[in-house]
Motif scaffolding. Structure first.
Motif, PDB file in Angstrom:
ATOM      1  N   PRO A  13       0.779  -1.235   0.000  1.00  0.00           N
ATOM      2  CA  PRO A  13       0.000   0.000   0.000  1.00  0.00           C
ATOM      3  C   PRO A  13       0.818   1.296   0.000  1.00  0.00           C
ATOM      4  N   GLU A  14       1.866   1.362   0.793  1.00  0.00           N
ATOM      5  CA  GLU A  14       2.683   2.587   0.824  1.00  0.00           C
ATOM      6  C   GLU A  14       3.420   2.786  -0.496  1.00  0.00           C
ATOM      7  N   ARG A  15       3.941   1.727  -1.031  1.00  0.00           N
ATOM      8  CA  ARG A  15       4.635   1.817  -2.314  1.00  0.00           C
ATOM      9  C   ARG A  15       3.648   2.175  -3.433  1.00  0.00           C
ATOM     10  N   ALA A  16       2.437   1.644  -3.349  1.00  0.00           N
ATOM     11  CA  ALA A  16       1.411   1.941  -4.358  1.00  0.00           C
ATOM     12  C   ALA A  16       1.160   3.445  -4.437  1.00  0.00           C
ATOM     13  N   ILE A  17       1.039   4.086  -3.291  1.00  0.00           N
ATOM     14  CA  ILE A  17       0.809   5.533  -3.261  1.00  0.00           C
ATOM     15  C   ILE A  17       1.991   6.277  -3.865  1.00  0.00           C
ATOM     16  N   ALA A  18       3.200   5.896  -3.486  1.00  0.00           N
ATOM     17  CA  ALA A  18       4.404   6.561  -4.011  1.00  0.00           C
ATOM     18  C   ALA A  18       4.495   6.413  -5.528  1.00  0.00           C
ATOM     19  N   LEU A  19       4.195   5.219  -6.040  1.00  0.00           N
ATOM     20  CA  LEU A  19       4.251   4.996  -7.484  1.00  0.00           C
ATOM     21  C   LEU A  19       3.199   5.835  -8.217  1.00  0.00           C
ATOM     22  N   ARG A  20       2.008   5.947  -7.647  1.00  0.00           N
ATOM     23  CA  ARG A  20       0.945   6.745  -8.266  1.00  0.00           C
ATOM     24  C   ARG A  20       1.332   8.217  -8.325  1.00  0.00           C
ATOM     25  N   GLU A  21       2.034   8.680  -7.289  1.00  0.00           N
ATOM     26  CA  GLU A  21       2.480  10.078  -7.275  1.00  0.00           C
ATOM     27  C   GLU A  21       3.591  10.298  -8.297  1.00  0.00           C
ATOM     28  N   GLU A  22       4.533   9.370  -8.353  1.00  0.00           N
ATOM     29  CA  GLU A  22       5.672   9.511  -9.268  1.00  0.00           C
ATOM     30  C   GLU A  22       5.259   9.357 -10.728  1.00  0.00           C
ATOM     31  N   TYR A  23       4.329   8.467 -11.004  1.00  0.00           N
ATOM     32  CA  TYR A  23       3.895   8.187 -12.378  1.00  0.00           C
ATOM     33  C   TYR A  23       2.415   8.568 -12.527  1.00  0.00           C
ATOM     34  N   ASP A  24       2.106   9.798 -12.200  1.00  0.00           N
ATOM     35  CA  ASP A  24       0.736  10.306 -12.202  1.00  0.00           C
ATOM     36  C   ASP A  24       0.048  10.068 -13.546  1.00  0.00           C
ATOM     37  N   GLY A  25      -1.077   9.377 -13.494  1.00  0.00           N
ATOM     38  CA  GLY A  25      -1.845   9.106 -14.698  1.00  0.00           C
ATOM     39  C   GLY A  25      -1.388   7.885 -15.470  1.00  0.00           C
ATOM     40  N   VAL A  26      -0.217   7.365 -15.154  1.00  0.00           N
ATOM     41  CA  VAL A  26       0.332   6.186 -15.823  1.00  0.00           C
ATOM     42  C   VAL A  26       0.240   4.970 -14.897  1.00  0.00           C
ATOM     43  N   ILE A  27       0.315   5.225 -13.600  1.00  0.00           N
ATOM     44  CA  ILE A  27       0.031   4.215 -12.580  1.00  0.00           C
ATOM     45  C   ILE A  27      -1.094   4.801 -11.737  1.00  0.00           C
ATOM     46  N   ILE A  28      -2.215   4.096 -11.702  1.00  0.00           N
ATOM     47  CA  ILE A  28      -3.405   4.580 -11.008  1.00  0.00           C
ATOM     48  C   ILE A  28      -3.932   3.498 -10.068  1.00  0.00           C
ATOM     49  N   PRO A  29      -4.864   3.860  -9.165  1.00  0.00           N
ATOM     50  CA  PRO A  29      -5.452   2.819  -8.304  1.00  0.00           C
ATOM     51  C   PRO A  29      -6.051   1.700  -9.149  1.00  0.00           C
ATOM     52  N   GLY A  30      -5.951   0.487  -8.667  1.00  0.00           N
ATOM     53  CA  GLY A  30      -6.372  -0.701  -9.413  1.00  0.00           C
ATOM     54  C   GLY A  30      -7.813  -0.655  -9.871  1.00  0.00           C
ATOM     55  N   TYR A  31      -7.995  -0.760 -11.170  1.00  0.00           N
ATOM     56  CA  TYR A  31      -9.321  -0.761 -11.788  1.00  0.00           C
ATOM     57  C   TYR A  31     -10.078  -2.015 -11.372  1.00  0.00           C
ATOM     58  N   THR A  56      -3.145  -0.149 -11.336  1.00  0.00           N
ATOM     59  CA  THR A  56      -3.292  -0.353 -12.771  1.00  0.00           C
ATOM     60  C   THR A  56      -2.160   0.406 -13.442  1.00  0.00           C
ATOM     61  N   LEU A  57      -1.422  -0.274 -14.310  1.00  0.00           N
ATOM     62  CA  LEU A  57      -0.277   0.318 -15.017  1.00  0.00           C
ATOM     63  C   LEU A  57      -0.567   0.401 -16.506  1.00  0.00           C
ATOM     64  N   MET A  58      -0.256   1.547 -17.100  1.00  0.00           N
ATOM     65  CA  MET A  58      -0.314   1.706 -18.551  1.00  0.00           C
ATOM     66  C   MET A  58       1.070   1.267 -19.052  1.00  0.00           C
ATOM     67  N   ILE A  59       1.217  -0.009 -19.383  1.00  0.00           N
ATOM     68  CA  ILE A  59       2.552  -0.595 -19.549  1.00  0.00           C
ATOM     69  C   ILE A  59       3.342  -0.061 -20.734  1.00  0.00           C
ATOM     70  N   GLU A  60       2.685   0.454 -21.729  1.00  0.00           N
ATOM     71  CA  GLU A  60       3.437   0.965 -22.882  1.00  0.00           C
ATOM     72  C   GLU A  60       4.080   2.311 -22.586  1.00  0.00           C
ATOM     73  N   GLN A  61       3.730   2.924 -21.457  1.00  0.00           N
ATOM     74  CA  GLN A  61       4.250   4.238 -21.093  1.00  0.00           C
ATOM     75  C   GLN A  61       5.247   4.178 -19.936  1.00  0.00           C
ATOM     76  N   LEU A  62       5.615   2.985 -19.524  1.00  0.00           N
ATOM     77  CA  LEU A  62       6.528   2.814 -18.398  1.00  0.00           C
ATOM     78  C   LEU A  62       7.784   2.078 -18.834  1.00  0.00           C
ATOM     79  N   PRO A  63       8.906   2.325 -18.137  1.00  0.00           N
ATOM     80  CA  PRO A  63      10.128   1.584 -18.462  1.00  0.00           C
ATOM     81  C   PRO A  63       9.942   0.086 -18.219  1.00  0.00           C
ATOM     82  N   PRO A  64      10.345  -0.751 -19.178  1.00  0.00           N
ATOM     83  CA  PRO A  64      10.202  -2.209 -19.011  1.00  0.00           C
ATOM     84  C   PRO A  64      10.832  -2.729 -17.716  1.00  0.00           C
TER      85      PRO A  64
END
Length: 119
Positions: free
Chosen positions: A54-72, A81-89
């Protein structure tokens, strides 16, 4: 990373199966029967859900705003939820591993013993 690369990495992990338990468009990956990843095959852009601390989830959402979002359609505190084509492999592989490890760490003693006997 595309969806096929995502699938290949997820399915290569020990004790993992894939199935379509919800519908014909949502591919689910389970380790020893416990869900750790899923992807909507018809979602555009390509999206996947992964379990996350949970803590890491929040940090990732802040760092990758709009590309990593709360789980659909998932527990928002524990899934992203990750938009995988917009993130580093490399990040995606790390987050797949993280999700997998979180699920394995919660195994019962019996399930862990069974898991440990797998090749």
């Amino acid at each position: 990373m595309n969806i096929e690369e995502f699938r290949n990495y997820c399915i290569s992990k020990k004790g993992v199966t894939e199935s379509f338990p919800f519908d014909e468009h949502t591919l689910v990956f389970k380790v020893m029967g416990k869900m750790y990843a899923l992807c909507g095959l018809e979602r555009v852009p390509t999206q996947v859900n992964l379990k996350c601390d949970p803590e890491r989830a929040i940090a990732l959402r802040e760092e990758y705003d709009g590309v990593i979002i709360p789980g659909y359609h998932m527990h928002k505190a524990q899934w992203n939820t990750l938009m995988i084509e917009q993130l580093p492999p490399k990040l995606i592989l790390e987050l797949i591993d993280h999700s997998y490890e979180l699920v394995v760490a919660k195994f019962t003693k019996k399930l862990k013993a069974e898991f440990d006997t797998l090749e």
